[in-house]
Every structure is written in C-alpha cells, then in structure tokens.
Motif scaffolding. Sequence first.
Motif, PDB file in Angstrom:
ATOM      1  N   ARG A 129       0.840  -1.208   0.000  1.00  0.00           N
ATOM      2  CA  ARG A 129       0.000   0.000   0.000  1.00  0.00           C
ATOM      3  C   ARG A 129       0.871   1.254   0.000  1.00  0.00           C
ATOM      4  N   VAL A 140       2.227   1.966  -3.493  1.00  0.00           N
ATOM      5  CA  VAL A 140       1.271   2.648  -4.379  1.00  0.00           C
ATOM      6  C   VAL A 140       1.116   4.103  -3.956  1.00  0.00           C
ATOM      7  N   ARG A 141       1.047   4.338  -2.640  1.00  0.00           N
ATOM      8  CA  ARG A 141       0.932   5.719  -2.162  1.00  0.00           C
ATOM      9  C   ARG A 141       2.142   6.549  -2.597  1.00  0.00           C
ATOM     10  N   LEU A 174       1.747   7.376  -6.267  1.00  0.00           N
ATOM     11  CA  LEU A 174       0.738   8.427  -6.469  1.00  0.00           C
ATOM     12  C   LEU A 174       1.286   9.786  -6.029  1.00  0.00           C
ATOM     13  N   ASP A 226       1.668  13.256  -8.348  1.00  0.00           N
ATOM     14  CA  ASP A 226       0.961  14.543  -8.169  1.00  0.00           C
ATOM     15  C   ASP A 226       1.831  15.601  -7.494  1.00  0.00           C
ATOM     16  N   GLN A 257      -2.184  13.168 -14.118  1.00  0.00           N
ATOM     17  CA  GLN A 257      -3.437  12.932 -13.409  1.00  0.00           C
ATOM     18  C   GLN A 257      -4.196  11.756 -14.017  1.00  0.00           C
ATOM     19  N   ARG A 258      -4.158  11.656 -15.345  1.00  0.00           N
ATOM     20  CA  ARG A 258      -4.829  10.534 -15.992  1.00  0.00           C
ATOM     21  C   ARG A 258      -4.184   9.221 -15.546  1.00  0.00           C
ATOM     22  N   ARG A 267      -2.656   8.690 -12.680  1.00  0.00           N
ATOM     23  CA  ARG A 267      -3.095   8.434 -11.305  1.00  0.00           C
ATOM     24  C   ARG A 267      -4.490   7.828 -11.286  1.00  0.00           C
ATOM     25  N   ASP A 268      -5.401   8.424 -12.084  1.00  0.00           N
ATOM     26  CA  ASP A 268      -6.771   7.901 -12.123  1.00  0.00           C
ATOM     27  C   ASP A 268      -6.769   6.422 -12.530  1.00  0.00           C
ATOM     28  N   VAL A 301      -5.284   4.241  -9.623  1.00  0.00           N
ATOM     29  CA  VAL A 301      -6.227   4.088  -8.508  1.00  0.00           C
ATOM     30  C   VAL A 301      -7.336   3.109  -8.897  1.00  0.00           C
ATOM     31  N   GLN A 302      -7.838   3.263 -10.120  1.00  0.00           N
ATOM     32  CA  GLN A 302      -8.906   2.369 -10.581  1.00  0.00           C
ATOM     33  C   GLN A 302      -8.419   0.918 -10.648  1.00  0.00           C
ATOM     34  N   VAL A 311      -6.021  -0.559  -8.979  1.00  0.00           N
ATOM     35  CA  VAL A 311      -5.843  -1.138  -7.642  1.00  0.00           C
ATOM     36  C   VAL A 311      -7.203  -1.563  -7.075  1.00  0.00           C
ATOM     37  N   HIS A 312      -8.215  -0.716  -7.292  1.00  0.00           N
ATOM     38  CA  HIS A 312      -9.538  -1.009  -6.727  1.00  0.00           C
ATOM     39  C   HIS A 312     -10.246  -2.156  -7.454  1.00  0.00           C
ATOM     40  N   VAL A 342      -8.519  -6.191  -2.173  1.00  0.00           N
ATOM     41  CA  VAL A 342      -7.648  -5.307  -1.396  1.00  0.00           C
ATOM     42  C   VAL A 342      -6.367  -6.005  -0.905  1.00  0.00           C
ATOM     43  N   LEU A 364      -2.701  -6.082  -2.545  1.00  0.00           N
ATOM     44  CA  LEU A 364      -1.631  -5.083  -2.440  1.00  0.00           C
ATOM     45  C   LEU A 364      -0.357  -5.700  -1.863  1.00  0.00           C
ATOM     46  N   LEU A 375     -11.026  15.460 -16.515  1.00  0.00           N
ATOM     47  CA  LEU A 375     -10.266  14.829 -17.592  1.00  0.00           C
ATOM     48  C   LEU A 375     -11.163  14.070 -18.562  1.00  0.00           C
ATOM     49  N   THR A 433      -4.706  18.526  -9.711  1.00  0.00           N
ATOM     50  CA  THR A 433      -5.183  18.148  -8.380  1.00  0.00           C
ATOM     51  C   THR A 433      -4.066  17.422  -7.644  1.00  0.00           C
ATOM     52  N   ASN A 437      -7.227  10.471  -3.568  1.00  0.00           N
ATOM     53  CA  ASN A 437      -7.071   9.114  -4.089  1.00  0.00           C
ATOM     54  C   ASN A 437      -7.930   8.074  -3.373  1.00  0.00           C
ATOM     55  N   LEU A 471      -8.411   4.075   0.650  1.00  0.00           N
ATOM     56  CA  LEU A 471      -7.434   2.985   0.657  1.00  0.00           C
ATOM     57  C   LEU A 471      -6.033   3.489   0.344  1.00  0.00           C
ATOM     58  N   LEU A 472      -5.941   4.421  -0.598  1.00  0.00           N
ATOM     59  CA  LEU A 472      -4.629   4.824  -1.122  1.00  0.00           C
ATOM     60  C   LEU A 472      -4.271   6.270  -0.807  1.00  0.00           C
TER      61      LEU A 472
END
Lengths: 346, 346
Positions: free
Chosen positions: A182, A185-186, A189, A193, A226-227, A229-230, A233-234, A236-237, A241, A244, B94, B163, B167, B170-171
């Motif tokens: 975890r 990934v943090r 991210l 950003d 940002q794209r 990151r999106d 995040v998606q 991973v979800h 869980v 990870l 986005l 931004t 996130n 979780l993240l």
Amino acid sequence: MATSGYRRAAEATARAVVVGIDAGGTRTRAAVARAAADGGPPLRTGVSGPGNALSVPFDVLTSHLRQAVAAATPPSLRPRVRAVAAGLAGCSALPGNAGAAHARSALRAALAELGIRPEVVAVSSDTEIALAGAPGSPGDGLVLIAGTGAVAARITGGITAATADGNGWLLGDSGSGFWLGREAVRSALASLDGRGAPTALTPAVLAHYLGETAAQDEPATPTAAQRMRDRLVQAVHERPVPDLAHLAPLVARTADNGDPVARRLLSDAAEHLVGTLDALQPRPGETLVTTGGLLGPGGALLGPLTRRLAPRDLRPVPMPDGLAGAVALARRALDGTGRPCGCSAD
Amino acid sequence: MATSGYRRAAEATARAVVVGIDAGGTRTRAAVARAAADGGPPLRTGVSGPGNALSVPFDVLTSHLRQAVAAATPPSLRPRVRAVAAGLAGCSALPGNAGAAHARSALRAALAELGIRPEVVAVSSDTEIALAGAPGSPGDGLVLIAGTGAVAARITGGITAATADGNGWLLGDSGSGFWLGREAVRSALASLDGRGAPTALTPAVLAHYLGETAAQDEPATPTAAQRMRDRLVQAVHERPVPDLAHLAPLVARTADNGDPVARRLLSDAAEHLVGTLDALQPRPGETLVTTGGLLGPGGALLGPLTRRLAPRDLRPVPMPDGLAGAVALARRALDGTGRPCGCSAD
C-alpha cells in the motif's frame, strides 16, 4: 496371541502418520509425516490458497484446508492419519474467539470430506506453531510474523500469553507485506501529483498494474500525470484489497537497486515490526522465532530487523513456515507427552 | 402581440429557477434558487446520502441525487427549472474520467424521474463548484477540501488544471475525516496492546463501537485487553469502511479536552493537508477556498491549517459547502455569460 497383538500394535504405530497445517493470509500449507517423535522430516507437503481464520469465508477456508491436506496426503495414507495439528492466522487462544471456532469447524469439515478420521485434531494460532517449530521445540518465547499481515506473540508453556498488532490491513498489520504494498502505491501516487519525491517505485508499480507500456513514459504534463493516477487508482480497486501485499517483493527489489524511497519503506516497516515486538517487552537472550514471507530465511526485512535487535541481544531464528511446528505439535498431541495446544483440542 | 410575447418571456425569466447540487463522500445537497444573476440566496435546500461519483454505485448515486433535488424542489417549481449545475467528489475534468460519465448519467436519470427538463445540465468536480462559491466567484484559485476524503485542486478559468491526493481512503485522502477516524482506532488498538501511549481516544472509540458499558472499565489483564481489541476490530469490520470518518468529531472533541494523542492526530492531519496543497505550488495571496466538514467554517482543522499558512500569506476562505458555487454556475450556464463548466455541459 498376546505377542501377535503387541506386534500388530507396534506395526500400526510405525505406520501411523500425522498432518501439520500452517494457514496464513496468502496460502495454506500442509505436511504429512511419520507419527513417531523421531519420525524425521515431512514425507510430502501440499499448498493451497489463503487460510486466515478471521478474514477468509468459511466455505473458502474449508476448501483451502481440504486442498492442502489432499495434496500432502495421498489416499493410501489417509486411513493412517492419527493426529492433525493446524495453526491459523486470525485464530487466537482466547475463549470465544471467532477465528478459532471458525477454524475448528472448517478443519473438521475438510478432514471429513477426505475420509480422514484422526484421534486428535488440534487448532492453534499461527504464532504457536511457529514457536513449536524452532530447534528444541521451545514452549516459551516470542514469535514475530510478517507476511501478508504482521503480528507478534509471547508464548508461555505453548500457549499465547499476549499478542501485539495482528489487527488486519484496515486497522493494523504495520510493517507487513500489505503495508509495504500500500505504501508503494501511495509513494507512486505522491510522486505523480508532486506531493512526494520521484521514485523508481512509480514505473514499477505502474508496470505491475497497467503493464510495461504504461510504465515506460514519464507523464509529460500535469494532465497526463493525473490521468495516470486515475488509471492506477482504478486498477488497484479492481483487485481484491489484500492483493496489495503482492507488491512487497517489488519494493524489496527496488530498494536493492538503491531507490531511496523504497529503502525508506523497508526501514519504516522494520521500525514498525520492532515497535510491535517491543509491546511484548522482550528480554535479552529470549527465543525469538521470525517467519512469514518478509521475516523467514532470506526475507527482505530479516536483515533490517536483525540489525536493530542485535544490540539488545535478541537474535531472530528465521523459519520458512510453521509446518515443522505443526508436525511437532501433532506428534506431541498423539503420544501424550505434550499438552493440548492453544485454541482447542477435541 | 409582440409586446405581449415580450412580456410573457420576461415573466418566464422572472419565474425561472436553477438547481445547484453539491455531492460529497458523506452527503448530497441540493438548492433551488431564482435564475436571475442577482436572484439572492437559495429558496429551499434538500439533503440525502453519499454522492461520490467514483465510489457510490450508479443506482445509489441516482437515488441520492433524486432525493436531494426532490427535497429542494417542490413539484410546483420543477417545470420552472431551467439549469442544473452539480459538483461531485470523484468527478474529474479529464476526458474519459469514469466519475464524470457516471455522474452525468446518474444526474440525467434523477432529473428525468422528477420530470425536470432543464435547458442546461452541467457536471463539475466538487472543487470547481467550491471555488465558484467564494466571494466574487473567482475563476482562478486553489481549493482544499477535507471532509470524508481530502483533495486539493488548482482551478484556472473555472476548470481544474491540477489536483493533488483525492485518491480515496485505501490509497490516500491523507488528513481527511476517514484518515482521522482510522488513526483514532489504530491509536486505541495500540494503547490496548502496549504499542502506543494511553489515550482518552481509547474509551471514546470503544464507547462509539461497543457502547458506554464496554468503555467504562480499563481492561485489567493482557487477556482482557486482547479480548477488547478483538471485539473492537470485529465491530469496525461489521460497518461500511467509510464509516470510520464518523469518528472525526470524536477526535476533535478529545483533542479539545487536551488529550495529547488526539491533538497529535489533528496536527498530523493538518500537516498532510498542507503537503497536499503544497503539491500545487500555492503563491502568496492566492485565493484559497477551503470546505468540507473539517475545513468549513468552524471545522476542526481550519485553525491548525490557517496557523500553518499565515506566514506564507495564504488565508483560507472557508465555505460551508459547494451549494452557493453550484447555484452560481447554474445561473451563469443559463444566461450565457459563463463558460461550460468542468466535466461537461449537455
């Protein structure tokens, strides 16, 4: 007749086998071994999926226990199984512990499905079997496990006297494989950003979740970052869980390659584990068994932990898993020299 | 006839209304207001459940949008709604953002179910409507939201340019209400197993999850403490994960009473939020709108944040929610002086 009966009994004892089971957050292992106290190493082992008694649903737990035992124990050996001892993550020795009740029922069901009818079935925690597997099979000492989860236990007379952490990925397991994954990934991210430093974890984590192609290009604009990151995040979800934790080896490799962010994560994880152990007030020279993917032989956190504990005369005894201890407990339960182990013996 | 037609059009304009919607991780708010640019404060507002465009399932999101709009807009007003502007958490500007597509479809469905057929429907992020609600309705500036989640955005010409964080629990969402709540439970667990200092958070958290009775007795033995930990961990897992954010006011109260662990958590949360804001490289004197339960007027983190930013000539403008901005954007979208907002206008 008396002689013949005695000989038959002796032969039956010689042919008797025991099964030991070690069930953790990532996999369930089983081993079959000769029942004699000096019966040597396992004859055969088997492995299946996750076996945490608290977090794995009952049917899945039963199925994983059955698969691991079936793989270890060919049909010809099953009638000869006289004792089964299992240690499960999420199983505590406390009366009324939900994990222990769960584990007992699941194990009984799994054995029945395989036609295995042992005289003794003992269910313990993963920490209790880990200690029992150390050289000399000590009854007193400390155990520190860091695999998918993380927990420490003080064991007295074979029974858990106190534990620290082991609270699961949402609320604890600090310094575990899940924790490392975890944080990886943090960190990725945060580097994307601008909150965190650039790190080689970013392309590694992106490659893991989105494929090598996604990881090759450094995002050129804030919008592209940002794209990315999106998408991360998606992705991973979209997985369970606890997956990870699969990133832990990636963090270790990235640290080995000298990445300071990854090295910091390993160092922070080791600090967390020392803190967890310290809650149990370890004494210099005490037996300390370590196990789990991160603290077994060659585990990524074994070195950092050993360095931190050496000045305090605490030397980890790394074990690959709890199978040796589970087999030892099954043998002891059978020949009557041991005491009933942790959670229950029925 | 021409005069009469003109008069009818003028009357229609005078009678026209707009709807603004602010949807976050905990609740969805809607307001109905006169459509004229100087139409004054909302005539009526409504509220319903969570409205994060990424994490709330489509049917639930649709239902919450419908409930909030229905509560704000009595049937007599519905035929007079000419523009709707919504800002949703989880909705980014986005192209291809899953949250925006989700939000647009859900909002269309909700309005259709209520028989509301506006000429303009605009979907933005929660950060974009927050900035639009500040005095002077600026198009450029920074927004920092800390409620259930936490996110910062730089907005240029009404559109999100970058931004940081946001996130999810979780993240990320460092320093958010969820973050505070999870850390409160972790602190309680650490005090119960000896990893952490004693804290007044422990009885408060136990009372929240297990009732006042459970919280009254300090566990006298390690075994009692472990049983308490097991019960607490189980109780937290029996509720939806985001409910941990409900503990944020409890952390603030405990800090107000002087508990050092709770005060440290508030301070760490404020540090995280400053770090998130700093990723967007704020300039001295820039407009900075803050909102969400923790950073709106009277929010528990507004003071700590303001103190940290004052030396850098950054003064938060706290807003209770994004409704004023959503109404402003709906009015602008309608009279044609504004530009299409963030995610889409259809």
